[in-house]
Design a protein around this motif. Structure first.
Motif, PDB file in Angstrom:
ATOM      1  N   CYS A 282      60.255  29.860 -99.907  1.00  0.00           N
ATOM      2  CA  CYS A 282      59.794  31.111 -99.313  1.00  0.00           C
ATOM      3  C   CYS A 282      58.298  30.985 -99.008  1.00  0.00           C
ATOM      4  O   CYS A 282      57.659  29.973 -99.308  1.00  0.00           O
ATOM      5  N   PHE A 283      57.749  32.032 -98.389  1.00  0.00           N
ATOM      6  CA  PHE A 283      56.311  32.078 -98.106  1.00  0.00           C
ATOM      7  C   PHE A 283      55.723  33.224 -98.940  1.00  0.00           C
ATOM      8  O   PHE A 283      56.015  34.391 -98.697  1.00  0.00           O
ATOM      9  N   PRO A 284      54.858  32.914 -99.940  1.00  0.00           N
ATOM     10  CA  PRO A 284      54.312  33.961-100.811  1.00  0.00           C
ATOM     11  C   PRO A 284      53.031  34.556-100.249  1.00  0.00           C
ATOM     12  O   PRO A 284      52.134  33.840 -99.816  1.00  0.00           O
ATOM     13  N   GLU A 308      66.157  38.688 -96.099  1.00  0.00           N
ATOM     14  CA  GLU A 308      66.900  37.847 -97.036  1.00  0.00           C
ATOM     15  C   GLU A 308      65.998  37.430 -98.192  1.00  0.00           C
ATOM     16  O   GLU A 308      64.829  37.095 -97.996  1.00  0.00           O
ATOM     17  N   HIS A 309      66.557  37.470 -99.418  1.00  0.00           N
ATOM     18  CA  HIS A 309      65.865  36.979-100.609  1.00  0.00           C
ATOM     19  C   HIS A 309      66.826  36.058-101.358  1.00  0.00           C
ATOM     20  O   HIS A 309      68.027  35.993-101.026  1.00  0.00           O
ATOM     21  N   VAL A 310      66.329  35.360-102.376  1.00  0.00           N
ATOM     22  CA  VAL A 310      67.178  34.439-103.116  1.00  0.00           C
ATOM     23  C   VAL A 310      68.239  35.238-103.892  1.00  0.00           C
ATOM     24  O   VAL A 310      67.988  36.352-104.368  1.00  0.00           O
ATOM     25  N   SER A 311      69.429  34.673-104.010  1.00  0.00           N
ATOM     26  CA  SER A 311      70.526  35.343-104.707  1.00  0.00           C
ATOM     27  C   SER A 311      70.238  35.447-106.199  1.00  0.00           C
ATOM     28  O   SER A 311      69.629  34.564-106.803  1.00  0.00           O
ATOM     29  N   ILE A 394      58.549  36.123 -99.329  1.00  0.00           N
ATOM     30  CA  ILE A 394      59.371  36.414 -98.161  1.00  0.00           C
ATOM     31  C   ILE A 394      60.203  35.161 -97.872  1.00  0.00           C
ATOM     32  O   ILE A 394      59.659  34.120 -97.491  1.00  0.00           O
ATOM     33  N   TYR A 395      61.521  35.269 -98.076  1.00  0.00           N
ATOM     34  CA  TYR A 395      62.369  34.108 -97.832  1.00  0.00           C
ATOM     35  C   TYR A 395      62.738  33.986 -96.352  1.00  0.00           C
ATOM     36  O   TYR A 395      62.607  32.920 -95.761  1.00  0.00           O
TER      37      TYR A 395
END
Length: 411
Positions: A282-284, A308-311, A394-395
């Motif tokens: 992702c981009f933090p 979308e984010h990580v599951s 942000i994924y």
């Protein structure tokens, strides 16, 4: 007067005695005699079950008392008959004979009473022994049943625990919701063109197989089955963003090195690239508030955006996911030198709250009035995250829509 006549007249008591003896010899067995015989023969009570033992003993006592009373009545009756017989013959009742009968009756009554008392005692003891035996057997059976019942209750408790565990797992499972079922039903009605009451199981299986095949195709088509106009590999790009997360000098580690102000970090394109569910891809951005701007691959009429984010099944920590979000858009045109040009024409596309309890890829439709406008640039702002005070990850962001039909819409 003859000799026989003289003999009778001279000894009238002898004549009366012989007449009474003749009468007594002709009489059949009386109730008194039967009472004595029945009392002597009543040695044991009739065999009954546990419920009838007490009742049987009471019946025997009542029967014997009744026979005694009948015997006494019979004796009195016999005395009365003898008295009347003597009176009718003109003979006087001898006092000694009457007293003898009374003594005989008293002795008989005492004998009968003694026999009855003995029989009652015997019956009471037998009843007591029988009741004790039955109670013992019943207690043993009851103890056996109690042990069996306790075993059954323990088994039932075990099954109840298993059922509660199964129910907990069932509640945790993401089953088909009512809305999804209603949607499935409406689609099936439209496909069949008839009432659901006429549906058979084979038709449902065929339709379910078609749904599964479509979902497989959708997953193969980037998981959503909708065109993404913010895809980096298709020409979209990040043109501006807030400060990326880093610790700076003296820190133990840093995701990204410090960059010059108003420049785009080289890893910012991860926002527009599939992460394939891998944690950390992702981009933090620093803090719990921030933004980024995306130039789409081409101008479109927007319809929806997907964040979308990580599951949660593979994430270490999801507190860095954005929460309160706002997406705006405008038509930048061909001028790509100034990313802020025409930003005064920016308008709201949608606002939403990202829910960690739902799917990791969540799609939100744009507002109705925005669905007729043309945009080629969008701005994503987040006002908070799910608890992380250091950074927000942000994924991936996707933008969906359709291309305009004419060039006049782009003007």
């Amino acid at each position: 007067m003859s000799a026989s006549t003289m003999s009778i007249t001279a000894n009238p008591a002898s004549v009366a005695y012989r007449r009474r003896a003749a009468i007594e010899k002709k009489q059949p067995p009386t109730a008194l005699d039967l009472a004595a015989a029945n009392a002597a023969a009543a040695v044991t009570p009739p065999s009954t079950g546990y419920d009838g033992l007490a009742a049987g003993g009471a019946d025997i006592k009542e029967l014997n008392l009744l026979l005694i009373l009948v015997g006494l009545v019979e004796m009195v009756r016999r005395l009365v008959i003898d008295s009347r017989t003597r009176s009718s013959e003109g003979l006087a009742v001898m006092p000694g004979d009457f007293e003898g009968k009374l003594a005989e009756m008293e002795a008989f009554v005492k004998e009968i009473t003694t026999m009855m008392q003995v029989q009652v005692d015997v019956i009471d003891k037998k009843l007591e022994n029988k009741i004790r035996t039955v109670k013992g057997e019943f207690s043993e059976k009851l103890e056996g049943k109690e042990t069996e019942l306790e075993s059954k209750l323990k088994e039932l408790d075990g099954r109840t625990g298993n059922l509660e565990t199964l129910m907990s797992k069932t509640e945790a499972t993401n089953w088909l919701s009512k809305e999804e079922f209603d949607k499935f039903l409406e689609e099936f009605k439209e496909r069949k063109g008839s009432e659901v009451s006429n549906v058979n199981l084979d038709e449902v299986r065929v339709y379910a197989r078609e749904i599964v095949e479509r979902e497989i195709e959708k997953h193969a088509a980037d998981g959503l089955g909708m065109v993404d106009y913010a895809l980096a590999s298709a020409g979209a790009m990040i043109v501006k963003h807030s400060e990326p997360y880093n610790i700076g000098k003296g820190g133990s580690s840093s995701w990204f090195p410090l960059t010059k102000q108003n420049t785009v970090h080289m890893d910012a394109q991860k926002i527009l690239t599939p992460s394939f569910g891998e944690p950390g891809q992702c981009f933090p951005l620093r803090g719990s508030r921030g933004f980024f701007q995306v130039r789409l691959r081409r101008a479109i009429i927007p319809e929806a955006v997907t964040l979308e984010h990580v599951s949660k099944s593979v994430a270490y920590d999801r507190s860095s996911a954005p929460k309160k979000c706002r997406v705006s858009g405008w038509l930048q045109g061909q001028d790509t030198t100034d990313v802020t040009a025409n930003s005064e024409n920016m308008f709201l596309l949608t606002e939403f709250t990202y829910d960690l309890e739902k799917s990791n890829a969540q799609t939100y439709n744009v507002l109705e009035y925005a669905a007729t406008s043309v945009v080629d640039t969008i701005r994503f702002d987040f006002a908070s995250n799910h608890g992380n005070t250091l950074h927000t990850c942000i994924y991936r962001l996707r933008v969906h829509g359709r291309e305009p039909n004419s060039v006049s819409m782009l003007a």
